[in-house]
Write an enzyme that holds these catalytic residues in place. Structure first.
Site, PDB file in Angstrom:
ATOM      1  N   GLY A 102      28.640  11.392  27.041  1.00 29.19           N
ATOM      2  CA  GLY A 102      29.555  10.454  27.064  1.00 29.19           C
ATOM      3  C   GLY A 102      30.980  10.791  27.056  1.00 29.19           C
ATOM      4  N   ASN A 125      20.127   4.892  31.240  1.00 28.55           N
ATOM      5  CA  ASN A 125      19.917   4.537  29.968  1.00 28.55           C
ATOM      6  C   ASN A 125      21.210   3.393  29.679  1.00 28.55           C
ATOM      7  OD1 ASN A 125      19.772   4.373  27.089  1.00 28.55           O
ATOM      8  ND2 ASN A 125      20.479   6.561  27.037  1.00 28.55           N
ATOM      9  N   TRP A 126      20.824   2.266  29.384  1.00 32.16           N
ATOM     10  CA  TRP A 126      21.872   1.457  29.427  1.00 32.16           C
ATOM     11  C   TRP A 126      22.436   1.184  27.836  1.00 32.16           C
ATOM     12  CZ3 TRP A 126      20.011  -3.708  32.314  1.00 32.16           C
ATOM     13  CH2 TRP A 126      20.146  -3.191  33.825  1.00 32.16           C
ATOM     14  N   LYS A 127      21.957   1.933  27.041  1.00 35.81           N
ATOM     15  CA  LYS A 127      22.142   1.887  25.419  1.00 35.81           C
ATOM     16  C   LYS A 127      22.444   0.592  25.042  1.00 35.81           C
ATOM     17  CE  LYS A 127      24.085   6.623  26.455  1.00 35.81           C
ATOM     18  NZ  LYS A 127      24.853   7.517  25.959  1.00 35.81           N
ATOM     19  N   GLY A 181      23.663   7.569  31.670  1.00 32.05           N
ATOM     20  CA  GLY A 181      24.151   6.775  30.867  1.00 32.05           C
ATOM     21  C   GLY A 181      25.251   5.574  31.396  1.00 32.05           C
ATOM     22  N   GLY A 182      26.509   6.035  31.097  1.00 33.14           N
ATOM     23  CA  GLY A 182      27.707   5.226  31.357  1.00 33.14           C
ATOM     24  C   GLY A 182      27.747   4.906  32.993  1.00 33.14           C
ATOM     25  N   GLU A 239      21.769  10.692  20.496  1.00 33.47           N
ATOM     26  CA  GLU A 239      22.561   9.462  19.592  1.00 33.47           C
ATOM     27  C   GLU A 239      21.498   9.078  18.399  1.00 33.47           C
ATOM     28  OE1 GLU A 239      23.425   6.832  22.805  1.00 33.47           O
ATOM     29  OE2 GLU A 239      24.980   8.375  23.276  1.00 33.47           O
ATOM     30  N   HIS A 291      16.625  10.775  21.861  1.00 29.06           N
ATOM     31  CA  HIS A 291      17.875  10.840  22.206  1.00 29.06           C
ATOM     32  C   HIS A 291      18.949  11.420  20.968  1.00 29.06           C
ATOM     33  CE1 HIS A 291      21.960   9.551  23.988  1.00 29.06           C
ATOM     34  NE2 HIS A 291      21.113   9.647  25.178  1.00 29.06           N
ATOM     35  N   SER A 317      27.076  12.771  31.107  1.00 29.14           N
ATOM     36  CA  SER A 317      28.387  12.693  32.103  1.00 29.14           C
ATOM     37  C   SER A 317      28.065  12.774  33.431  1.00 29.14           C
ATOM     38  CB  SER A 317      29.250  13.569  31.395  1.00 29.14           C
ATOM     39  OG  SER A 317      29.764  13.304  30.332  1.00 29.14           O
ATOM     40  N   GLU A 363      19.788  17.224  27.398  1.00 25.59           N
ATOM     41  CA  GLU A 363      21.093  16.695  27.358  1.00 25.59           C
ATOM     42  C   GLU A 363      21.841  17.290  26.237  1.00 25.59           C
ATOM     43  OE1 GLU A 363      20.639  12.468  28.706  1.00 25.59           O
ATOM     44  OE2 GLU A 363      20.419  12.322  26.523  1.00 25.59           O
TER      45      GLU A 363
HETATM   46  P1  PGA Z   1      26.251   9.620  29.785  1.00 22.85           P
HETATM   47  O1  PGA Z   1      25.005   9.450  28.659  1.00 22.85           O
HETATM   48  O2  PGA Z   1      25.875   9.538  31.185  1.00 22.85           O
HETATM   49  O3  PGA Z   1      27.124   8.395  29.399  1.00 22.85           O
HETATM   50  O4  PGA Z   1      26.921  10.781  29.400  1.00 22.85           O
HETATM   51  C1  PGA Z   1      23.808   9.997  29.077  1.00 22.85           C
HETATM   52  C2  PGA Z   1      22.938   9.765  28.129  1.00 22.85           C
HETATM   53  O5  PGA Z   1      22.992   9.566  26.920  1.00 22.85           O
HETATM   54  O6  PGA Z   1      21.469   9.818  28.299  1.00 22.85           O
END
Ligand code: PGA
Length: 255
Positions: free
Chosen positions: A173, A9-11, A234-235, A97, A95, A213, A167
């Protein structure tokens, strides 16, 4: 059960030209990975570019969000049909966010899931507790409620086309992943709840991913937890070598 799924997930990262370079590196490094399903979720503006790069590879395209109406005067929104036509196989829905920053309700999430299924997309439904909820012992309650509300009104067969991502909000993050025990407990609860909402056999077949994470140094341990059928990254999905190391955790010979 389908093979494990690892999705990046590149956000809101990477322009189209940057996405081209990143998806090309991931594709190059992935020649071995047929035992794992891999998907990339770039921003909308890079979907077409990434689609062209991954064409003919086992990598599947995913969207990060969708609106539930088929079309109309909804400035700034994107429909499920638009995402399907551009080549998406998956769509991330719910998600944290989006729930937190854009005030998405469980009801909105349920509508998005129906719209996605209607367009032939596989929704990846994200659920997870916030830290104060965990501290108060409410984790199971929160997860069951999120599942019930997001999946409300779907037919018994619908779950075949849905993935769930556990999640925990406090792990996203933050560099602080859930422990294998916490992940195992949550995944068992999720599968049990899906068994009640749909049926047990179908719940057994549902892929439940962990996200929060995930890094190359903790992915093998998380991938090995009973009931974990993939990872939502994510990251660490923004660096091709890191993402490839995470994917390889699901390929036994390369562990
Ligand atoms: P993260 O994000 O790996 O940067 O914690 C995961 C996600 O939001 O799906």
């Amino acid at each position: 059960m389908r093979p494990p799924l690892v999705i990046g997930n590149w956000k809101m990262h990477r322009t189209a030209s940057e996405a081209l370079a990143l998806s090309r590196s991931i594709r190059k490094g992935l020649s071995v990975a047929r035992q794992v399903e891999v998907s990339l979720a770039p921003p909308f503006t890079a979907l077409g570019t990434v689609r062209d790069i991954i064409k003919g590879s086992p990598i599947l395209l995913a969207g990060q969000n969708v609106y539930w109406e088929p079309e109309g005067a909804y400035t700034g929104e994107i429909s499920a049909k638009m995402l399907a036509e551009i080549g998406c196989a998956f769509i991330i829905v719910g998600h944290s966010e989006r729930r937190r920053l854009f005030h998405e309700s469980d009801e909105a999430i349920a509508k998005k899931i129906s719209a996605a299924l209607g367009a032939g997309l596989r929704p990846i439904l994200c659920i997870g507790e916030a830290f104060p909820q965990r501290q108060k012992g409410l984790t199971n309650q929160v997860l069951a409620r999120q599942l019930r509300r997001a999946l409300k009104g779907l037919g018994k067969n619908a779950i075949r086309n849905i993935e769930i991502a556990y999640e925990p909000v406090w792990a996203i993050g933050t560099g602080r992943n859930a422990t294998p025990d916490q992940v195992g407990d949550a995944h068992r609860l999720i599968r049990r709840t899906l068994g009640h909402l749909f049926d047990e056999n179908r719940a057994e077949q549902t892929r439940i991913l962990y996200g929060g994470s995930v890094r190359p140094d903790n992915a093998a341990e998380l991938a090995a937890v009973d009931g974990v059928n993939g990872l939502l990254v994510g990251g660490a999905s923004l660096k091709a070598p890191d993402f490839l190391r995470i994917i390889r955790c699901f390929i036994p010979a390369r562990r």
